[in-house]
Design an enzyme around this catalytic site. Structure first.
Site, PDB file in Angstrom:
ATOM      1  N   HIS A   8       0.845  -1.186   0.000  1.00  0.00           N
ATOM      2  CA  HIS A   8       0.000   0.000   0.000  1.00  0.00           C
ATOM      3  C   HIS A   8       0.884   1.241   0.000  1.00  0.00           C
ATOM      4  CE1 HIS A   8      -3.499  -2.455   1.830  1.00  0.00           C
ATOM      5  NE2 HIS A   8      -3.717  -2.249   0.552  1.00  0.00           N
ATOM      6  N   LYS A  12       5.141   1.487   0.802  1.00  0.00           N
ATOM      7  CA  LYS A  12       6.040   1.273  -0.340  1.00  0.00           C
ATOM      8  C   LYS A  12       7.502   1.510   0.037  1.00  0.00           C
ATOM      9  CE  LYS A  12       2.614   2.109  -3.927  1.00  0.00           C
ATOM     10  NZ  LYS A  12       2.106   0.770  -3.896  1.00  0.00           N
ATOM     11  N   THR A  36       2.804  -5.379  -8.324  1.00  0.00           N
ATOM     12  CA  THR A  36       1.831  -4.453  -8.870  1.00  0.00           C
ATOM     13  C   THR A  36       2.606  -3.240  -9.379  1.00  0.00           C
ATOM     14  OG1 THR A  36       1.475  -3.676  -6.605  1.00  0.00           O
ATOM     15  CG2 THR A  36      -0.155  -5.199  -7.503  1.00  0.00           C
ATOM     16  N   GLY A  37       1.992  -2.479 -10.254  1.00  0.00           N
ATOM     17  CA  GLY A  37       2.677  -1.429 -10.999  1.00  0.00           C
ATOM     18  C   GLY A  37       3.515  -0.448 -10.212  1.00  0.00           C
ATOM     19  N   THR A  38       2.918   0.252  -9.279  1.00  0.00           N
ATOM     20  CA  THR A  38       3.645   1.292  -8.561  1.00  0.00           C
ATOM     21  C   THR A  38       4.701   0.706  -7.637  1.00  0.00           C
ATOM     22  OG1 THR A  38       1.580   2.562  -8.612  1.00  0.00           O
ATOM     23  CG2 THR A  38       3.346   3.422  -7.241  1.00  0.00           C
ATOM     24  N   THR A  39       4.375  -0.367  -6.954  1.00  0.00           N
ATOM     25  CA  THR A  39       5.364  -1.022  -6.091  1.00  0.00           C
ATOM     26  C   THR A  39       6.538  -1.504  -6.943  1.00  0.00           C
ATOM     27  OG1 THR A  39       3.637  -1.721  -4.539  1.00  0.00           O
ATOM     28  CG2 THR A  39       5.742  -2.889  -4.429  1.00  0.00           C
ATOM     29  N   SER A  55      -1.362  -1.607 -11.844  1.00  0.00           N
ATOM     30  CA  SER A  55      -1.506  -1.060 -10.500  1.00  0.00           C
ATOM     31  C   SER A  55      -2.587  -1.868  -9.782  1.00  0.00           C
ATOM     32  CB  SER A  55      -1.912   0.410 -10.601  1.00  0.00           C
ATOM     33  OG  SER A  55      -2.195   0.932  -9.327  1.00  0.00           O
ATOM     34  N   GLY A  56      -2.464  -2.006  -8.457  1.00  0.00           N
ATOM     35  CA  GLY A  56      -3.423  -2.802  -7.691  1.00  0.00           C
ATOM     36  C   GLY A  56      -4.875  -2.455  -7.954  1.00  0.00           C
ATOM     37  N   ASP A  61      -3.739  -6.672  -8.441  1.00  0.00           N
ATOM     38  CA  ASP A  61      -3.955  -7.682  -7.395  1.00  0.00           C
ATOM     39  C   ASP A  61      -4.570  -8.945  -8.004  1.00  0.00           C
ATOM     40  OD1 ASP A  61      -3.087  -5.872  -5.404  1.00  0.00           O
ATOM     41  OD2 ASP A  61      -5.117  -5.093  -5.128  1.00  0.00           O
ATOM     42  N   ASP A  81      -1.126  -1.481   4.779  1.00  0.00           N
ATOM     43  CA  ASP A  81      -1.151  -0.352   5.700  1.00  0.00           C
ATOM     44  C   ASP A  81      -2.413  -0.504   6.549  1.00  0.00           C
ATOM     45  OD1 ASP A  81      -1.272   2.027   7.072  1.00  0.00           O
ATOM     46  OD2 ASP A  81      -0.935   3.297   5.310  1.00  0.00           O
ATOM     47  N   HIS A  88     -10.112  -0.506  -2.935  1.00  0.00           N
ATOM     48  CA  HIS A  88     -10.172  -1.799  -3.637  1.00  0.00           C
ATOM     49  C   HIS A  88      -9.995  -2.962  -2.660  1.00  0.00           C
ATOM     50  CE1 HIS A  88      -5.907  -0.834  -3.526  1.00  0.00           C
ATOM     51  NE2 HIS A  88      -5.614  -2.071  -3.855  1.00  0.00           N
ATOM     52  N   ASP A  91     -10.579  -6.555  -3.842  1.00  0.00           N
ATOM     53  CA  ASP A  91      -9.477  -7.183  -4.582  1.00  0.00           C
ATOM     54  C   ASP A  91      -8.425  -7.724  -3.625  1.00  0.00           C
ATOM     55  OD1 ASP A  91     -10.657  -6.431  -6.987  1.00  0.00           O
ATOM     56  OD2 ASP A  91      -9.565  -4.542  -7.067  1.00  0.00           O
ATOM     57  N   ARG A  97      -7.586 -14.598  -0.116  1.00  0.00           N
ATOM     58  CA  ARG A  97      -8.343 -15.851  -0.197  1.00  0.00           C
ATOM     59  C   ARG A  97      -7.668 -16.839  -1.143  1.00  0.00           C
ATOM     60  NH1 ARG A  97     -11.782 -18.210  -3.497  1.00  0.00           N
ATOM     61  NH2 ARG A  97     -13.322 -19.635  -2.667  1.00  0.00           N
TER      62      ARG A  97
END
Length: 124
Positions: A8, A12, A36-39, A55-56, A61, A81, A88, A91, A97
Protein backbone atom coordinates in the site's frame (compact mmCIF):
# COMPACT_ATOMS: atom_id res chain seq x y z
CA UNK A 1 11.08 -19.11 -7.20
CA UNK A 2 8.68 -16.29 -8.02
CA UNK A 3 7.64 -13.97 -5.20
CA UNK A 4 5.04 -11.23 -5.60
CA UNK A 5 5.61 -7.90 -3.88
CA UNK A 6 2.75 -5.52 -3.21
CA UNK A 7 2.62 -2.56 -0.85
CA UNK A 8 0.00 0.00 0.00
CA UNK A 9 1.10 3.60 -0.55
CA UNK A 10 2.01 4.08 3.11
CA UNK A 11 4.21 0.95 3.00
CA UNK A 12 6.04 1.27 -0.34
CA UNK A 13 9.16 2.82 1.21
CA UNK A 14 9.19 0.04 3.80
CA UNK A 15 8.97 -2.56 0.99
CA UNK A 16 11.98 -1.04 -0.80
CA UNK A 17 13.86 -0.90 2.49
CA UNK A 18 13.02 -4.57 3.08
CA UNK A 19 14.23 -5.55 -0.40
CA UNK A 20 17.49 -3.66 0.06
CA UNK A 21 18.05 -5.28 3.46
CA UNK A 22 17.51 -8.76 1.98
CA UNK A 23 19.13 -8.23 -1.42
CA UNK A 24 21.81 -10.87 -0.78
CA UNK A 25 19.24 -13.59 -0.04
CA UNK A 26 17.11 -12.62 -3.03
CA UNK A 27 20.11 -12.83 -5.36
CA UNK A 28 21.58 -15.99 -3.80
CA UNK A 29 18.27 -17.84 -4.05
CA UNK A 30 17.54 -16.60 -7.58
CA UNK A 31 14.22 -15.07 -6.53
CA UNK A 32 12.19 -13.62 -9.41
CA UNK A 33 10.07 -10.66 -8.35
CA UNK A 34 6.71 -9.69 -9.75
CA UNK A 35 4.80 -6.69 -8.46
CA UNK A 36 1.83 -4.45 -8.87
CA UNK A 37 2.68 -1.43 -11.00
CA UNK A 38 3.65 1.29 -8.56
CA UNK A 39 5.36 -1.02 -6.09
CA UNK A 40 7.29 -2.53 -9.01
CA UNK A 41 8.37 0.91 -10.22
CA UNK A 42 9.70 1.79 -6.76
CA UNK A 43 11.61 -1.51 -6.60
CA UNK A 44 13.06 -0.91 -10.07
CA UNK A 45 14.27 2.55 -9.06
CA UNK A 46 16.08 0.83 -6.17
CA UNK A 47 17.87 -1.42 -8.68
CA UNK A 48 15.73 -4.57 -8.61
CA UNK A 49 14.57 -6.44 -11.70
CA UNK A 50 10.80 -6.77 -11.46
CA UNK A 51 8.05 -8.00 -13.75
CA UNK A 52 5.31 -5.40 -13.32
CA UNK A 53 1.60 -6.04 -13.45
CA UNK A 54 -1.10 -3.38 -13.46
CA UNK A 55 -1.51 -1.06 -10.50
CA UNK A 56 -3.42 -2.80 -7.69
CA UNK A 57 -6.67 -0.82 -8.04
CA UNK A 58 -6.58 -1.32 -11.82
CA UNK A 59 -6.37 -5.12 -11.63
CA UNK A 60 -2.80 -5.87 -10.52
CA UNK A 61 -3.96 -7.68 -7.39
CA UNK A 62 -6.16 -9.89 -9.60
CA UNK A 63 -3.29 -10.57 -12.02
CA UNK A 64 -1.09 -11.70 -9.15
CA UNK A 65 -3.93 -13.81 -7.71
CA UNK A 66 -4.21 -15.54 -11.09
CA UNK A 67 -0.47 -16.35 -11.04
CA UNK A 68 -0.89 -17.78 -7.53
CA UNK A 69 -3.81 -19.94 -8.72
CA UNK A 70 -1.77 -21.11 -11.73
CA UNK A 71 1.08 -22.19 -9.45
CA UNK A 72 3.55 -19.63 -10.86
CA UNK A 73 3.83 -17.37 -7.81
CA UNK A 74 5.03 -19.36 -4.80
CA UNK A 75 4.94 -16.62 -2.15
CA UNK A 76 3.36 -13.18 -1.68
CA UNK A 77 4.71 -10.24 0.29
CA UNK A 78 1.83 -7.80 0.63
CA UNK A 79 2.79 -5.01 3.03
CA UNK A 80 -0.62 -3.72 4.08
CA UNK A 81 -1.15 -0.35 5.70
CA UNK A 82 -3.45 -1.24 8.61
CA UNK A 83 -4.14 2.42 9.44
CA UNK A 84 -5.59 3.46 6.08
CA UNK A 85 -8.75 2.55 4.19
CA UNK A 86 -8.44 1.11 0.71
CA UNK A 87 -11.10 1.51 -1.98
CA UNK A 88 -10.17 -1.80 -3.64
CA UNK A 89 -10.53 -3.86 -0.43
CA UNK A 90 -12.49 -6.54 -2.31
CA UNK A 91 -9.48 -7.18 -4.58
CA UNK A 92 -7.16 -7.39 -1.58
CA UNK A 93 -9.44 -9.89 0.15
CA UNK A 94 -9.67 -11.93 -3.05
CA UNK A 95 -5.87 -12.18 -3.26
CA UNK A 96 -5.64 -13.22 0.38
CA UNK A 97 -8.34 -15.85 -0.20
CA UNK A 98 -6.56 -17.24 -3.27
CA UNK A 99 -3.34 -17.55 -1.25
CA UNK A 100 -5.26 -19.43 1.44
CA UNK A 101 -7.03 -21.71 -1.06
CA UNK A 102 -3.76 -22.62 -2.78
CA UNK A 103 -1.73 -22.81 0.43
CA UNK A 104 0.68 -20.07 -0.68
CA UNK A 105 2.59 -18.25 2.08
CA UNK A 106 1.47 -14.64 2.47
CA UNK A 107 3.43 -12.09 4.52
CA UNK A 108 1.62 -8.87 5.33
CA UNK A 109 4.48 -7.16 7.14
CA UNK A 110 8.29 -7.06 7.04
CA UNK A 111 8.74 -9.31 10.08
CA UNK A 112 6.83 -12.23 8.57
CA UNK A 113 8.38 -11.70 5.12
CA UNK A 114 11.84 -11.85 6.66
CA UNK A 115 11.01 -15.14 8.38
CA UNK A 116 9.87 -16.58 5.04
CA UNK A 117 13.10 -15.48 3.31
CA UNK A 118 15.22 -16.94 6.09
CA UNK A 119 13.38 -20.25 5.75
CA UNK A 120 14.07 -20.28 2.00
CA UNK A 121 17.72 -19.47 2.61
CA UNK A 122 18.13 -22.28 5.17
CA UNK A 123 16.65 -24.88 2.80
CA UNK A 124 19.35 -24.38 0.18
Amino acid sequence: MEIAIIAHDGMKAEMVQFLNKNKDILIKEGIKLIATGTTGSKAEKAGFKVKKMLSGPLGGDAQIAARVAEGKTKMVFFFKDPLASHPHEADINMLIRVCDVHNVPLATNPASAELFLRAISQQS
